[in-house]
Scaffold this motif. Structure first.
Motif, mmCIF file in Angstrom:
data_model
loop_
_atom_site.group_PDB
_atom_site.id
_atom_site.type_symbol
_atom_site.label_atom_id
_atom_site.label_comp_id
_atom_site.label_asym_id
_atom_site.label_seq_id
_atom_site.Cartn_x
_atom_site.Cartn_y
_atom_site.Cartn_z
ATOM 1 N N ILE A 11 4.040 25.856 -18.018
ATOM 2 C CA ILE A 11 3.289 24.824 -18.726
ATOM 3 C C ILE A 11 1.819 24.917 -18.324
ATOM 4 N N ARG A 12 0.969 24.397 -19.193
ATOM 5 C CA ARG A 12 -0.474 24.330 -18.954
ATOM 6 C C ARG A 12 -0.881 22.863 -19.076
ATOM 7 N N ILE A 13 -1.464 22.315 -18.013
ATOM 8 C CA ILE A 13 -1.837 20.906 -17.959
ATOM 9 C C ILE A 13 -3.345 20.780 -18.032
ATOM 10 N N SER A 14 -3.845 20.036 -18.994
ATOM 11 C CA SER A 14 -5.279 19.765 -19.110
ATOM 12 C C SER A 14 -5.518 18.283 -18.848
ATOM 13 N N GLU A 15 -6.327 18.006 -17.851
ATOM 14 C CA GLU A 15 -6.702 16.635 -17.528
ATOM 15 C C GLU A 15 -8.214 16.598 -17.368
ATOM 16 N N GLY A 16 -8.912 16.067 -18.391
ATOM 17 C CA GLY A 16 -10.363 16.117 -18.385
ATOM 18 C C GLY A 16 -10.829 17.561 -18.422
ATOM 19 N N ASP A 17 -11.653 17.937 -17.454
ATOM 20 C CA ASP A 17 -12.162 19.304 -17.389
ATOM 21 C C ASP A 17 -11.303 20.216 -16.533
ATOM 22 N N ILE A 18 -10.215 19.708 -15.980
ATOM 23 C CA ILE A 18 -9.371 20.473 -15.072
ATOM 24 C C ILE A 18 -8.158 21.025 -15.824
ATOM 25 N N VAL A 19 -7.868 22.309 -15.604
ATOM 26 C CA VAL A 19 -6.711 22.955 -16.216
ATOM 27 C C VAL A 19 -5.864 23.596 -15.119
ATOM 28 N N ILE A 20 -4.587 23.250 -15.102
ATOM 29 C CA ILE A 20 -3.641 23.797 -14.139
ATOM 30 C C ILE A 20 -2.501 24.443 -14.910
ATOM 31 N N VAL A 21 -2.092 25.626 -14.484
ATOM 32 C CA VAL A 21 -0.915 26.264 -15.075
ATOM 33 C C VAL A 21 0.176 26.352 -14.015
ATOM 34 N N ILE A 22 1.410 26.158 -14.447
ATOM 35 C CA ILE A 22 2.568 26.231 -13.558
ATOM 36 C C ILE A 22 3.500 27.323 -14.069
ATOM 37 N N ASP A 23 3.849 28.243 -13.186
ATOM 38 C CA ASP A 23 4.783 29.340 -13.481
ATOM 39 C C ASP A 23 4.419 30.102 -14.756
ATOM 40 N N ALA A 50 -6.510 26.481 -11.564
ATOM 41 C CA ALA A 50 -5.576 26.678 -10.463
ATOM 42 C C ALA A 50 -4.210 27.026 -11.037
ATOM 43 N N VAL A 51 -3.429 27.717 -10.214
ATOM 44 C CA VAL A 51 -2.073 28.121 -10.589
ATOM 45 C C VAL A 51 -1.103 27.562 -9.555
ATOM 46 N N LEU A 52 -0.036 26.914 -10.022
ATOM 47 C CA LEU A 52 1.037 26.451 -9.160
ATOM 48 C C LEU A 52 2.275 27.289 -9.444
ATOM 49 N N ILE A 53 2.902 27.794 -8.387
ATOM 50 C CA ILE A 53 4.103 28.616 -8.525
ATOM 51 C C ILE A 53 5.254 27.920 -7.811
ATOM 52 N N THR A 54 6.357 27.706 -8.530
ATOM 53 C CA THR A 54 7.502 27.043 -7.907
ATOM 54 C C THR A 54 8.238 27.971 -6.952
ATOM 55 N N HIS A 55 8.362 29.252 -7.318
ATOM 56 C CA HIS A 55 9.044 30.232 -6.471
ATOM 57 C C HIS A 55 8.703 31.627 -6.998
ATOM 58 N N PRO A 75 -7.477 29.997 -7.252
ATOM 59 C CA PRO A 75 -6.584 29.328 -6.300
ATOM 60 C C PRO A 75 -5.144 29.315 -6.810
ATOM 61 N N VAL A 76 -4.258 29.843 -5.985
ATOM 62 C CA VAL A 76 -2.835 29.889 -6.306
ATOM 63 C C VAL A 76 -2.083 29.159 -5.204
ATOM 64 N N TYR A 77 -1.226 28.217 -5.581
ATOM 65 C CA TYR A 77 -0.487 27.409 -4.619
ATOM 66 C C TYR A 77 0.994 27.761 -4.725
ATOM 67 N N VAL A 78 1.582 28.074 -3.577
ATOM 68 C CA VAL A 78 2.977 28.495 -3.517
ATOM 69 C C VAL A 78 3.650 27.786 -2.343
#
Length: 246
Positions: A11-23, A50-55, A75-78
């Motif tokens: 998924i891709r989350i947009s909140e204001g000017d911030i965009v985060i993608v997960i997996d 930023a990127v969030l990775i579940t596994h 930035p990638v968060y794992v």
């Protein structure tokens, strides 16, 4: 908060000017039959902060695509336990996150890592993302577990829950087959979303892979979700590239 489905579980989350993608991924490996839905380069969906990775399973972690679309320094968060493995894939700004840890992205979005249970016993985290008065949870390819009630009590309710629904059964070489699903079934996903107090369940992790006997997706997913969810939770079955606004 605007949510865009990416292929498979992303998924891709947009909140204001911030965009985060997960997996985010751009391919399904041939040993799982290749992709049964359109796949896209990650750049097709635009930028990310930023990127969030579940596994780190290859259907959730695509480091080559991440580097090509966003650069190695994004930035990638794992999960903390797999940070070194993610760095070895060529990513230069990997952040290991312990269960229960929270951090901010861009000052306006808060992310929290929660426990999750992987179908093969590998390390996995769920991610809670909050911003603009909205809160969502993405649980990777989790099995049914006993954390749902604690999630609801300590972090809920949620505007949306992104949960796997295809109840896949695996038969991998060298592993004694169990015949048991490695992620939530449609009925389990609805039950989890209801416990979480989610306004809506957005199904993920379905419709892309089917390669019997190695990978077998449970049948009749849409009908079973509809039957199980009546009076409990709203279902938003959006396809890759489609969006939902919270």
């Amino acid at each position: 908060m605007i949510i865009q489905r990416l292929p498979w579980a992303g998924i891709r989350i947009s909140e204001g000017d911030i965009v985060i993608v997960i997996d985010p991924i751009s391919r399904i490996l041939e040993e799982f039959g290749g992709a049964h839905e359109p796949m896209y380069p990650l750049s097709f969906f635009g930028n990310a902060d930023a990127v969030l990775i579940t596994h780190l399973h290859e259907d959730h972690f695509d480091p080559d695509a991440i580097i090509k679309a966003y650069g190695a320094a994004i930035p990638v968060y794992v999960p903390n336990e797999v940070a070194e493995t993610a760095r070895a894939a060529g990513l230069t700004n990997v952040n290991g996150v312990a269960v229960g840890m929270s951090f901010e992205i861009g000052g306006d979005v808060k992310v929290t890592a929660l426990p999750s249970v992987d179908g093969l016993g590998d390390v996995q985290s769920a991610w809670v993302v909050e911003g603009g008065g909205r809160k969502v949870i993405h649980c990777g390819d989790t099995l049914w577990h006993g954390y749902w009630w604690g999630f609801a009590k300590n972090y809920g309710p949620f505007d949306a829950a992104f949960l796997p629904v295809n109840g896949a059964v695996l038969r991998l070489p060298g592993m004694l087959p169990s015949g048991q699903p490695i992620c939530l079934t449609p009925e389990q996903a609805v039950a989890a979303a209801a416990i979480l107090g989610a306004v809506r369940l957005v199904p993920i992790h379905y419709g892309t892979m089917q390669n019997p006997p190695i990978y077998i997706e449970t049948p009749d997913i849409a009908d079973r979700l509809a039957a199980a969810s009546e009076g409990k939770v709203n279902i938003s079955m959006i396809k890759a590239t489609e969006t939902v606004t919270l």
